[in-house]
Design an enzyme around this catalytic site. Structure first.
Site, short mmCIF file in Angstrom:
data_model
loop_
_atom_site.label_atom_id
_atom_site.label_comp_id
_atom_site.label_asym_id
_atom_site.label_seq_id
_atom_site.Cartn_x
_atom_site.Cartn_y
_atom_site.Cartn_z
N ALA A 94 0.84 -1.21 0.00
CA ALA A 94 0.00 0.00 0.00
C ALA A 94 0.87 1.25 0.00
O ALA A 94 2.10 1.16 -0.10
CB ALA A 94 -0.90 -0.01 1.22
N ASN A 95 0.26 2.39 0.07
CA ASN A 95 1.01 3.65 0.24
C ASN A 95 0.22 4.58 1.16
O ASN A 95 -0.86 4.23 1.63
CB ASN A 95 1.31 4.29 -1.12
CG ASN A 95 0.03 4.61 -1.88
OD1 ASN A 95 -0.78 5.41 -1.43
ND2 ASN A 95 -0.17 3.97 -3.02
#
Ligand code: CTP
Length: 420
Positions: free
Chosen positions: A230-231
């Site tokens: 993810a970010n």
């Protein structure tokens, strides 16, 4: 005449669109006779998606084109047909029907019904209600171009305008029933919705009748059923842009990755997880007038994510993750056969913001890139404020430090001015 649809007073909102735009508004929709009545079915759907309650009246001629059953099913309301219906008169009565709403909309408005309105005739339910109402009235004329151009219709239009009746259309184009073209086509449902929204809240809607697709948030790329890549994107900027475009009247679909913020008001939100799902959700909604790709799409996905949780093997090195490049959604849209008129991308950079932004403008086929510095010390990614540069073929415009809502409003206004 009795219609086989469950009897309700103003119907509850059944469609779970968050549409605040017309939330709680009560619209009395009069459908008169004409082939354009088929578009009224879509109009009902669009109004209800935005939270409006629709109570329909059909003239005898309208029932030759669409059935009360279809109108009743879509509006989830009783359909009013007769002036002299004992049951309806006991229930609400035509005077209450005329007044118990925020706005009366006539779509389609036939030449015949307009003539009756102009002369104060009241020999059926629709014309009696129009004579009795003290609410604002919006009409969407639809007729053969020769009928619209006829001196009698022209006189009636002048009279109705003088009486304060608002008009949307007619539009120019081909007629559904003949090969003729000219002025007489009913406005599209979304144009009518925009005119209704403008009448009810008074704010200008420069993007009325335009469709927009916005992506927002991160994507999650699964490693196994419990882990993902993810970010730090929060979705705040993309969601704010979707809401700002909707506020200017656009019909907005927001394709959101996994976020913890609520769906914005007045927007259709589609939730996805992975980049490939986001691409599919965007492309399947083309054509659109506007695309604003704000999502921080993960550049890579795990080539083959595991079906079961990957277990640690004592004494063994961790299994390497094999990555594959994700599709570039902005680039796909920017070069698509159904490319929107205006394609806007973002550039999240930690160095050489302007240079990298320009390169992305070119590479991705965008009209505009909103570039920002997302180095951790700026606090932009995941934060409430943003400082952006607007890069286009014309040059670079640097905006001051602003709240993400303000950036969204400015950008929506800029988009509206480009589409003028
Ligand atoms: N974007 C996209 N699909 C991707 C990657 C990016 O649609 N797979 C879009 C973003 O929504 C944004 C723009 O492309 O509008 C630029 O995203 P950014 O992450 O800054 O650039 P990348 O293309 O990922 O390039 P790099 O990682 O090399 O900076």
């Amino acid at each position: 005449m009795q219609v086989g649809v469950q009897r309700l007073s103003f119907p509850a909102i059944l469609i779970a669109d968050t549409g605040m735009e017309l939330s709680g508004k009560r619209i009395l929709l009069i459908i008169s006779g004409g082939i354009a009545a088929y578009k009224s079915l879509d109009l009902i759907r669009r109004l209800r998606e935005r939270g409006a309650a629709v109570r329909p009246i059909m003239t005898a001629a309208a029932q030759e084109f669409v059935t009360p059953l279809a109108v009743g099913a879509l509006s989830a309301s009783h359909v009013y047909l007769d002036l002299f219906s004992r049951e309806d008169e006991q229930d609400v009565g035509h005077i209450r029907l005329a007044r118990d709403n925020d706005l009366v909309v006539v779509a389609p408005a036939s030449a015949d019904l307009m003539a009756k309105m102009a002369h104060g005739l009241a020999d059926d339910l629709a014309s009696a209600v129009l004579l009795a109402t003290d609410r604002p009235v919006l009409i969407a004329p639809a007729m053969n171009p020769k009928m619209w151009a006829a001196p009698a219709t022209k006189r009636n239009v002048e009279t109705l305008k003088g009486d304060g009746i608002r008009f949307i259309g007619p539009m120019a184009g081909e007629m559904a029933e003949s090969n003729e073209a000219g002025l007489g086509r009913m406005a599209e449902p979304l144009e009518i919705v925009a005119a209704i929204a403008e009448l009810l809240d008074g704010a200008p809607k420069p993007l009325a009748g335009k469709t927009a697709i916005v992506t927002s948030g991160p994507t999650h790329e699964p490693i196994d059923p419990v882990r993902y890549i993810a970010n730090r994107s929060s979705g705040r900027q993309g969601h704010a842009i979707a809401a700002a475009l909707a506020k200017l009247g656009a019909d907005v679909t927001l394709v959101s990755g996994p976020v913890t913020i609520p769906d914005p008001a007045g927007v259709k939100t589609v939730h996805v997880e992975r980049a490939e799902e986001m691409l599919e959700a965007v492309v399947s909604r083309l054509p659109a007038d506007i695309a604003v790709m704000v999502a921080a799409v993960a550049d890579w996905r795990v080539l083959s994510s595991a079906d079961q949780k990957i277990k640690k093997q004592p004494g063994e090195a961790p299994a390497p993750l094999q990555l594959a490049e994700n599709p570039d959604i902005l680039k796909t849209v920017g070069h698509h056969g159904k490319r929107p008129r205006l394609v806007v991308g973002f550039a999240a950079e930690t160095q050489d913001v302007e240079k990298n932004g320009r390169a992305k403008l070119e590479r991705k086929g965008a009209d505009m890139i909103v570039a920002n510095d997302v180095s951790p010390e700026t606090g932009i990614m995941g934060g409430a404020r943003n400082r952006v540069k607007i890069i286009s073929a014309k040059g670079v415009d640097e905006w001051p430090d602003l709240g993400k809502d303000e950036v969204a409003e400015r950008l929506a206004a800029l988009i509206a001015s480009k589409l003028k």
